[in-house]
Design a protein around this motif. Structure first.
Motif, PDB file in Angstrom:
ATOM      1  N   PRO A  20      38.504  68.603  45.328  1.00 31.77           N
ATOM      2  CA  PRO A  20      37.651  67.411  45.227  1.00 31.77           C
ATOM      3  C   PRO A  20      36.248  67.753  44.713  1.00 31.77           C
ATOM      4  CG  PRO A  20      37.856  68.098  47.509  1.00 31.77           C
ATOM      5  CD  PRO A  20      38.777  68.979  46.700  1.00 31.77           C
ATOM      6  N   ALA A  21      35.624  66.769  44.082  1.00 32.44           N
ATOM      7  CA  ALA A  21      34.251  66.936  43.592  1.00 32.44           C
ATOM      8  C   ALA A  21      33.293  66.990  44.777  1.00 32.44           C
ATOM      9  CB  ALA A  21      33.886  65.778  42.674  1.00 32.44           C
ATOM     10  N   LEU A  22      32.156  67.629  44.568  1.00 36.91           N
ATOM     11  CA  LEU A  22      31.145  67.708  45.621  1.00 36.91           C
ATOM     12  C   LEU A  22      30.498  66.343  45.814  1.00 36.91           C
ATOM     13  CD1 LEU A  22      29.424  71.065  44.653  1.00 36.91           C
ATOM     14  CD2 LEU A  22      31.178  70.692  46.385  1.00 36.91           C
ATOM     15  N   SER A  23      30.164  66.040  47.049  1.00 36.18           N
ATOM     16  CA  SER A  23      29.550  64.753  47.374  1.00 36.18           C
ATOM     17  C   SER A  23      28.112  64.699  46.869  1.00 36.18           C
ATOM     18  CB  SER A  23      29.564  64.535  48.892  1.00 36.18           C
ATOM     19  OG  SER A  23      28.805  63.396  49.230  1.00 36.18           O
ATOM     20  N   SER A  24      27.725  63.540  46.339  1.00 40.57           N
ATOM     21  CA  SER A  24      26.340  63.342  45.887  1.00 40.57           C
ATOM     22  C   SER A  24      25.583  62.375  46.787  1.00 40.57           C
ATOM     23  CB  SER A  24      26.331  62.818  44.446  1.00 40.57           C
ATOM     24  OG  SER A  24      26.965  61.556  44.395  1.00 40.57           O
ATOM     25  N   ASN A  25      26.152  62.073  47.954  1.00 41.13           N
ATOM     26  CA  ASN A  25      25.521  61.128  48.877  1.00 41.13           C
ATOM     27  C   ASN A  25      24.346  61.806  49.573  1.00 41.13           C
ATOM     28  OD1 ASN A  25      24.764  59.330  50.854  1.00 41.13           O
ATOM     29  ND2 ASN A  25      26.839  58.786  51.420  1.00 41.13           N
ATOM     30  N   ASN A  26      23.136  61.402  49.183  1.00 46.74           N
ATOM     31  CA  ASN A  26      21.923  61.967  49.776  1.00 46.74           C
ATOM     32  C   ASN A  26      21.125  60.897  50.531  1.00 46.74           C
ATOM     33  OD1 ASN A  26      20.870  60.493  47.687  1.00 46.74           O
ATOM     34  ND2 ASN A  26      20.184  62.257  46.506  1.00 46.74           N
ATOM     35  N   LEU A  27      21.828  59.924  51.079  1.00 49.25           N
ATOM     36  CA  LEU A  27      21.177  58.849  51.838  1.00 49.25           C
ATOM     37  C   LEU A  27      21.255  59.120  53.330  1.00 49.25           C
ATOM     38  CD1 LEU A  27      22.557  55.723  49.947  1.00 49.25           C
ATOM     39  CD2 LEU A  27      20.322  56.812  49.670  1.00 49.25           C
ATOM     40  N   LEU A  28      20.299  58.551  54.043  1.00 49.22           N
ATOM     41  CA  LEU A  28      20.341  58.607  55.501  1.00 49.22           C
ATOM     42  C   LEU A  28      20.983  57.336  56.032  1.00 49.22           C
ATOM     43  CD1 LEU A  28      16.816  60.011  56.422  1.00 49.22           C
ATOM     44  CD2 LEU A  28      18.999  61.220  56.407  1.00 49.22           C
ATOM     45  N   LYS A  29      21.658  57.462  57.136  1.00 52.04           N
ATOM     46  CA  LYS A  29      22.269  56.311  57.805  1.00 52.04           C
ATOM     47  C   LYS A  29      21.268  55.683  58.765  1.00 52.04           C
ATOM     48  CE  LYS A  29      26.572  55.259  60.212  1.00 52.04           C
ATOM     49  NZ  LYS A  29      27.785  55.882  60.765  1.00 52.04           N
ATOM     50  N   ALA A  30      20.441  56.529  59.369  1.00 49.64           N
ATOM     51  CA  ALA A  30      19.481  56.020  60.361  1.00 49.64           C
ATOM     52  C   ALA A  30      18.311  56.972  60.522  1.00 49.64           C
ATOM     53  CB  ALA A  30      20.167  55.831  61.710  1.00 49.64           C
ATOM     54  N   ILE A  31      17.148  56.373  60.790  1.00 46.78           N
ATOM     55  CA  ILE A  31      15.967  57.110  61.249  1.00 46.78           C
ATOM     56  C   ILE A  31      15.494  56.374  62.492  1.00 46.78           C
ATOM     57  CG2 ILE A  31      13.592  57.814  60.793  1.00 46.78           C
ATOM     58  CD1 ILE A  31      14.176  57.741  57.822  1.00 46.78           C
ATOM     59  N   GLU A  32      15.456  57.076  63.598  1.00 41.65           N
ATOM     60  CA  GLU A  32      14.973  56.480  64.844  1.00 41.65           C
ATOM     61  C   GLU A  32      13.774  57.279  65.335  1.00 41.65           C
ATOM     62  OE1 GLU A  32      18.161  56.105  67.640  1.00 41.65           O
ATOM     63  OE2 GLU A  32      19.374  54.908  66.254  1.00 41.65           O
ATOM     64  N   ILE A  33      12.759  56.546  65.771  1.00 39.64           N
ATOM     65  CA  ILE A  33      11.546  57.172  66.285  1.00 39.64           C
ATOM     66  C   ILE A  33      11.314  56.635  67.692  1.00 39.64           C
ATOM     67  CG2 ILE A  33       9.079  57.517  65.938  1.00 39.64           C
ATOM     68  CD1 ILE A  33       9.586  57.025  62.939  1.00 39.64           C
ATOM     69  N   LYS A  34      11.273  57.534  68.657  1.00 33.81           N
ATOM     70  CA  LYS A  34      11.124  57.135  70.056  1.00 33.81           C
ATOM     71  C   LYS A  34       9.862  56.295  70.241  1.00 33.81           C
ATOM     72  CE  LYS A  34      10.920  58.894  74.735  1.00 33.81           C
ATOM     73  NZ  LYS A  34      10.819  60.053  75.606  1.00 33.81           N
ATOM     74  N   ASP A  35      10.016  55.140  70.910  1.00 38.37           N
ATOM     75  CA  ASP A  35       8.946  54.194  71.250  1.00 38.37           C
ATOM     76  C   ASP A  35       8.431  53.379  70.059  1.00 38.37           C
ATOM     77  OD1 ASP A  35       9.035  55.012  73.930  1.00 38.37           O
ATOM     78  OD2 ASP A  35       7.562  56.592  73.586  1.00 38.37           O
ATOM     79  N   TYR A  36       9.090  53.476  68.901  1.00 36.26           N
ATOM     80  CA  TYR A  36       8.660  52.712  67.727  1.00 36.26           C
ATOM     81  C   TYR A  36       9.871  52.080  67.044  1.00 36.26           C
ATOM     82  CZ  TYR A  36       4.252  55.146  68.340  1.00 36.26           C
ATOM     83  OH  TYR A  36       3.081  55.631  68.860  1.00 36.26           O
ATOM     84  N   ASP A  37       9.641  50.943  66.371  1.00 32.99           N
ATOM     85  CA  ASP A  37      10.689  50.248  65.639  1.00 32.99           C
ATOM     86  C   ASP A  37      10.393  50.371  64.146  1.00 32.99           C
ATOM     87  OD1 ASP A  37      12.833  48.654  64.945  1.00 32.99           O
ATOM     88  OD2 ASP A  37      11.770  46.777  65.297  1.00 32.99           O
ATOM     89  N   LEU A  38      11.204  51.163  63.430  1.00 28.24           N
ATOM     90  CA  LEU A  38      10.939  51.428  62.018  1.00 28.24           C
ATOM     91  C   LEU A  38      11.588  50.409  61.083  1.00 28.24           C
ATOM     92  CD1 LEU A  38       9.552  53.423  60.098  1.00 28.24           C
ATOM     93  CD2 LEU A  38      11.682  54.692  60.011  1.00 28.24           C
ATOM     94  N   LYS A  39      12.644  49.692  61.501  1.00 31.94           N
ATOM     95  CA  LYS A  39      13.387  48.764  60.637  1.00 31.94           C
ATOM     96  C   LYS A  39      13.852  49.494  59.386  1.00 31.94           C
ATOM     97  CE  LYS A  39      10.828  44.649  62.135  1.00 31.94           C
ATOM     98  NZ  LYS A  39      11.286  44.330  63.328  1.00 31.94           N
ATOM     99  N   PHE A  40      14.689  50.500  59.597  1.00 33.00           N
ATOM    100  CA  PHE A  40      15.151  51.388  58.535  1.00 33.00           C
ATOM    101  C   PHE A  40      16.204  50.736  57.649  1.00 33.00           C
ATOM    102  CE2 PHE A  40      18.175  54.637  57.052  1.00 33.00           C
ATOM    103  CZ  PHE A  40      17.337  55.348  56.228  1.00 33.00           C
ATOM    104  N   ASN A  41      16.099  51.012  56.338  1.00 30.80           N
ATOM    105  CA  ASN A  41      17.084  50.609  55.339  1.00 30.80           C
ATOM    106  C   ASN A  41      17.336  51.840  54.468  1.00 30.80           C
ATOM    107  OD1 ASN A  41      18.312  49.752  52.906  1.00 30.80           O
ATOM    108  ND2 ASN A  41      17.414  47.732  53.082  1.00 30.80           N
ATOM    109  N   PRO A  42      18.594  52.294  54.322  1.00 31.23           N
ATOM    110  CA  PRO A  42      18.872  53.523  53.560  1.00 31.23           C
ATOM    111  C   PRO A  42      18.375  53.503  52.113  1.00 31.23           C
ATOM    112  CG  PRO A  42      20.832  52.788  54.729  1.00 31.23           C
ATOM    113  CD  PRO A  42      19.809  51.719  54.891  1.00 31.23           C
ATOM    114  N   ASN A  43      18.226  52.313  51.544  1.00 32.32           N
ATOM    115  CA  ASN A  43      17.814  52.210  50.144  1.00 32.32           C
ATOM    116  C   ASN A  43      16.301  52.080  49.956  1.00 32.32           C
ATOM    117  OD1 ASN A  43      20.522  52.279  49.127  1.00 32.32           O
ATOM    118  ND2 ASN A  43      20.748  50.234  49.973  1.00 32.32           N
TER     119      ASN A  43
END
Length: 145
Positions: A20-43
């Motif tokens: 199989p070809a190597l994966s090119s997926n360099n996105l994050l699924k989540a960023i969580e920061i304790k005590d803060y709400d970041l409203k993360f979107n991978p794009n």
């Protein structure tokens, strides 16, 4: 050759990688920061986070979309206003993606302004109270009856 001349031949060989070809997926699924709400979107790659003035480091948890990718978090020490936390995500095929969190430290300007206003009010009322308590000087040019 018999006459002493030399000829150089170049042969380029390409190997076909099987599998199989190597994966090119360099996105994050989540960023969580304790005590803060970041409203993360991978794009979305750039974020601003308001933190307390005393905050020097954040507890950040990151989850990549592809388990074959890796990430590095830098800039999360001795945070100041406008500090940048960078999360570099590298896919299996070595393509990279950068997420940036710009820190905005909140100052207690409203609290400081409120304290200044209260002090001014106390000074004004204190002066008025002192004028009522202390006897005033008599004007020599005025004829009192």
């Amino acid at each position: 050759a018999e006459n002493g001349s030399v000829r150089i031949y170049t042969i380029n060989i390409k190997f076909k990688v099987s599998g199989p070809a190597l994966s090119s997926n360099n996105l994050l699924k989540a960023i969580e920061i304790k005590d803060y709400d970041l409203k993360f979107n991978p794009n979305i790659n750039d974020y601003t986070l308001n933190v307390d003035k005393e905050t020097e480091k954040l507890e950040i948890t990151v989850e990549a979309e592809d388990e074959k990718s890796s990430y590095i978090i830098t800039g999360n020490n001795k945070l100041k206003n406008k500090s940048k936390i960078v999360i570099l995500v590298t896919a299996e095929d070595s393509t990279e993606n950068v997420y940036t969190i710009t820190i905005k430290k909140s100052s207690n300007i409203l609290l400081q302004l409120l304290i200044i206003i209260i002090v001014i009010i106390i000074i004004i009322f204190g002066i008025k109270l002192l004028r009522r308590i202390l006897p005033g000087k008599k004007d020599k040019n005025y004829d009192y009856e």
